[in-house]
Motif scaffolding. Structure first.
Motif, PDB file in Angstrom:
ATOM      1  N   LYS A  21       0.817  -1.210   0.000  1.00  0.00           N
ATOM      2  CA  LYS A  21       0.000   0.000   0.000  1.00  0.00           C
ATOM      3  C   LYS A  21       0.855   1.265   0.000  1.00  0.00           C
ATOM      4  CE  LYS A  21      -3.985  -2.096   2.163  1.00  0.00           C
ATOM      5  NZ  LYS A  21      -4.938  -2.051   3.256  1.00  0.00           N
ATOM      6  N   LYS A  22       2.068   1.191   0.504  1.00  0.00           N
ATOM      7  CA  LYS A  22       2.940   2.363   0.565  1.00  0.00           C
ATOM      8  C   LYS A  22       3.712   2.604  -0.724  1.00  0.00           C
ATOM      9  CE  LYS A  22       2.838   4.141   4.740  1.00  0.00           C
ATOM     10  NZ  LYS A  22       2.712   5.549   5.013  1.00  0.00           N
ATOM     11  N   LEU A  23       3.862   1.589  -1.567  1.00  0.00           N
ATOM     12  CA  LEU A  23       4.655   1.734  -2.788  1.00  0.00           C
ATOM     13  C   LEU A  23       4.163   2.846  -3.718  1.00  0.00           C
ATOM     14  CD1 LEU A  23       5.618  -1.931  -3.738  1.00  0.00           C
ATOM     15  CD2 LEU A  23       7.036  -0.163  -2.719  1.00  0.00           C
ATOM     16  N   PRO A  24       2.852   2.986  -3.956  1.00  0.00           N
ATOM     17  CA  PRO A  24       2.420   4.105  -4.814  1.00  0.00           C
ATOM     18  C   PRO A  24       2.780   5.476  -4.220  1.00  0.00           C
ATOM     19  CG  PRO A  24       0.675   2.491  -4.647  1.00  0.00           C
ATOM     20  CD  PRO A  24       1.728   2.096  -3.669  1.00  0.00           C
ATOM     21  N   GLU A  25       2.685   5.608  -2.904  1.00  0.00           N
ATOM     22  CA  GLU A  25       3.046   6.869  -2.249  1.00  0.00           C
ATOM     23  C   GLU A  25       4.536   7.156  -2.413  1.00  0.00           C
ATOM     24  OE1 GLU A  25       1.777   6.947   1.826  1.00  0.00           O
ATOM     25  OE2 GLU A  25      -0.159   6.081   1.316  1.00  0.00           O
ATOM     26  N   ILE A  26       5.342   6.130  -2.251  1.00  0.00           N
ATOM     27  CA  ILE A  26       6.795   6.296  -2.397  1.00  0.00           C
ATOM     28  C   ILE A  26       7.132   6.654  -3.845  1.00  0.00           C
ATOM     29  CG2 ILE A  26       9.000   5.081  -2.318  1.00  0.00           C
ATOM     30  CD1 ILE A  26       7.830   3.439   0.028  1.00  0.00           C
ATOM     31  N   GLY A  27       6.514   5.954  -4.787  1.00  0.00           N
ATOM     32  CA  GLY A  27       6.742   6.243  -6.205  1.00  0.00           C
ATOM     33  C   GLY A  27       6.321   7.655  -6.570  1.00  0.00           C
ATOM     34  N   SER A  28       5.202   8.085  -6.031  1.00  0.00           N
ATOM     35  CA  SER A  28       4.719   9.445  -6.296  1.00  0.00           C
ATOM     36  C   SER A  28       5.689  10.478  -5.732  1.00  0.00           C
ATOM     37  CB  SER A  28       3.335   9.623  -5.677  1.00  0.00           C
ATOM     38  OG  SER A  28       2.899  10.946  -5.804  1.00  0.00           O
ATOM     39  N   GLY A  29       6.172  10.228  -4.525  1.00  0.00           N
ATOM     40  CA  GLY A  29       7.135  11.149  -3.910  1.00  0.00           C
ATOM     41  C   GLY A  29       8.421  11.241  -4.708  1.00  0.00           C
ATOM     42  N   ILE A  30       8.894  10.112  -5.181  1.00  0.00           N
ATOM     43  CA  ILE A  30      10.119  10.100  -5.993  1.00  0.00           C
ATOM     44  C   ILE A  30       9.880  10.838  -7.310  1.00  0.00           C
ATOM     45  CG2 ILE A  30      11.683   8.605  -7.305  1.00  0.00           C
ATOM     46  CD1 ILE A  30      11.395   6.560  -5.019  1.00  0.00           C
ATOM     47  N   GLY A  31       8.731  10.607  -7.919  1.00  0.00           N
ATOM     48  CA  GLY A  31       8.397  11.287  -9.167  1.00  0.00           C
ATOM     49  C   GLY A  31       8.335  12.797  -9.004  1.00  0.00           C
ATOM     50  N   LYS A  32       7.718  13.262  -7.917  1.00  0.00           N
ATOM     51  CA  LYS A  32       7.636  14.700  -7.648  1.00  0.00           C
ATOM     52  C   LYS A  32       9.023  15.280  -7.411  1.00  0.00           C
ATOM     53  CE  LYS A  32       2.962  14.679  -5.813  1.00  0.00           C
ATOM     54  NZ  LYS A  32       2.129  14.858  -4.608  1.00  0.00           N
ATOM     55  N   GLY A  33       9.861  14.536  -6.705  1.00  0.00           N
ATOM     56  CA  GLY A  33      11.229  14.994  -6.454  1.00  0.00           C
ATOM     57  C   GLY A  33      12.026  15.143  -7.741  1.00  0.00           C
ATOM     58  N   ILE A  34      11.888  14.178  -8.628  1.00  0.00           N
ATOM     59  CA  ILE A  34      12.589  14.242  -9.913  1.00  0.00           C
ATOM     60  C   ILE A  34      12.066  15.417 -10.741  1.00  0.00           C
ATOM     61  CG2 ILE A  34      12.883  13.044 -12.132  1.00  0.00           C
ATOM     62  CD1 ILE A  34      12.947  10.422 -10.511  1.00  0.00           C
ATOM     63  N   LYS A  35      10.752  15.633 -10.721  1.00  0.00           N
ATOM     64  CA  LYS A  35      10.156  16.747 -11.470  1.00  0.00           C
ATOM     65  C   LYS A  35      10.684  18.076 -10.935  1.00  0.00           C
ATOM     66  CE  LYS A  35       5.745  18.869 -12.616  1.00  0.00           C
ATOM     67  NZ  LYS A  35       4.300  18.820 -12.434  1.00  0.00           N
ATOM     68  N   ASN A  36      10.713  18.242  -9.621  1.00  0.00           N
ATOM     69  CA  ASN A  36      11.230  19.478  -9.031  1.00  0.00           C
ATOM     70  C   ASN A  36      12.702  19.679  -9.372  1.00  0.00           C
ATOM     71  OD1 ASN A  36       8.794  20.168  -7.866  1.00  0.00           O
ATOM     72  ND2 ASN A  36       9.261  19.165  -5.929  1.00  0.00           N
ATOM     73  N   PHE A  37      13.460  18.613  -9.354  1.00  0.00           N
ATOM     74  CA  PHE A  37      14.881  18.691  -9.688  1.00  0.00           C
ATOM     75  C   PHE A  37      15.079  19.165 -11.122  1.00  0.00           C
ATOM     76  CE2 PHE A  37      18.801  16.609 -11.217  1.00  0.00           C
ATOM     77  CZ  PHE A  37      19.709  17.221 -10.369  1.00  0.00           C
ATOM     78  N   LYS A  38      14.319  18.586 -12.050  1.00  0.00           N
ATOM     79  CA  LYS A  38      14.423  18.980 -13.461  1.00  0.00           C
ATOM     80  C   LYS A  38      14.015  20.435 -13.649  1.00  0.00           C
ATOM     81  CE  LYS A  38      13.817  14.485 -15.649  1.00  0.00           C
ATOM     82  NZ  LYS A  38      12.992  13.684 -16.572  1.00  0.00           N
ATOM     83  N   GLU A  39      12.949  20.869 -12.969  1.00  0.00           N
ATOM     84  CA  GLU A  39      12.510  22.259 -13.080  1.00  0.00           C
ATOM     85  C   GLU A  39      13.578  23.215 -12.555  1.00  0.00           C
ATOM     86  OE1 GLU A  39       8.757  22.530 -11.071  1.00  0.00           O
ATOM     87  OE2 GLU A  39       7.687  21.509 -12.682  1.00  0.00           O
ATOM     88  N   SER A  40      14.211  22.846 -11.448  1.00  0.00           N
ATOM     89  CA  SER A  40      15.250  23.719 -10.896  1.00  0.00           C
ATOM     90  C   SER A  40      16.460  23.784 -11.822  1.00  0.00           C
ATOM     91  CB  SER A  40      15.668  23.263  -9.503  1.00  0.00           C
ATOM     92  OG  SER A  40      16.321  22.019  -9.546  1.00  0.00           O
ATOM     93  N   LEU A  41      16.769  22.688 -12.506  1.00  0.00           N
ATOM     94  CA  LEU A  41      17.864  22.712 -13.482  1.00  0.00           C
ATOM     95  C   LEU A  41      17.539  23.637 -14.641  1.00  0.00           C
ATOM     96  CD1 LEU A  41      19.032  18.992 -13.738  1.00  0.00           C
ATOM     97  CD2 LEU A  41      20.217  20.899 -12.665  1.00  0.00           C
ATOM     98  N   LYS A  42      16.290  23.588 -15.111  1.00  0.00           N
ATOM     99  CA  LYS A  42      15.878  24.462 -16.204  1.00  0.00           C
ATOM    100  C   LYS A  42      15.947  25.923 -15.787  1.00  0.00           C
ATOM    101  CE  LYS A  42      12.789  21.316 -18.641  1.00  0.00           C
ATOM    102  NZ  LYS A  42      11.395  21.052 -19.028  1.00  0.00           N
ATOM    103  N   GLU A  43      15.461  26.233 -14.577  1.00  0.00           N
ATOM    104  CA  GLU A  43      15.486  27.609 -14.080  1.00  0.00           C
ATOM    105  C   GLU A  43      16.915  28.094 -13.909  1.00  0.00           C
ATOM    106  OE1 GLU A  43      13.155  27.943 -10.548  1.00  0.00           O
ATOM    107  OE2 GLU A  43      11.334  27.248 -11.538  1.00  0.00           O
ATOM    108  N   ASP A  44      17.769  27.229 -13.383  1.00  0.00           N
ATOM    109  CA  ASP A  44      19.171  27.600 -13.170  1.00  0.00           C
ATOM    110  C   ASP A  44      19.850  27.864 -14.508  1.00  0.00           C
ATOM    111  OD1 ASP A  44      21.486  28.066 -11.595  1.00  0.00           O
ATOM    112  OD2 ASP A  44      22.220  26.074 -12.137  1.00  0.00           O
ATOM    113  N   GLY A  45      19.574  27.033 -15.492  1.00  0.00           N
ATOM    114  CA  GLY A  45      20.150  27.234 -16.817  1.00  0.00           C
ATOM    115  C   GLY A  45      19.651  28.518 -17.449  1.00  0.00           C
TER     116      GLY A  45
END
Length: 64
Positions: A21-45
Motif C-alpha cells: 500500500k505504501k509503494l504508490p506513495e513512495i513512487g509518487s514522492g520520488i516522481g515529484k522529487g525528480i520533477k522538481n529537480f528537473k525544473e530547478s535545473l531548467k530555471e538555473d540554466g
C-alpha cells in the motif's frame, strides 16, 4: 546495467519492507522529487543564460 529481474527483486524487497500500500506513495514522492529537480535545473540554466547575456552586453558597452 540493471536487468528486468534486478528491478523485480528490488520492487519485491521494497514491497516486503514498506508494504504494497505504501509503494504508490513512495513512487509518487520520488516522481515529484525528480520533477522538481528537473525544473530547478531548467530555471538555473535560464538564469545563467540571462546572466551571461548581461555580462556580454556590459562588455560590449564598455568597449564603445
Amino acid at each position: 546495467m540493471l536487468d528486468d529481474w534486478h528491478i523485480m527483486v528490488v520492487v519485491l524487497i521494497f514491497a516486503l519492507i514498506f508494504g504494497a500500500k505504501k509503494l504508490p506513495e513512495i513512487g509518487s514522492g520520488i516522481g515529484k522529487g525528480i520533477k522538481n529537480f528537473k525544473e530547478s535545473l531548467k530555471e538555473d540554466g535560464k538564469n545563467n543564460t540571462e546572466q551571461d547575456a548581461k555580462v556580454i552586453e556590459d562588455k560590449t558597452h564598455t568597449k564603445d
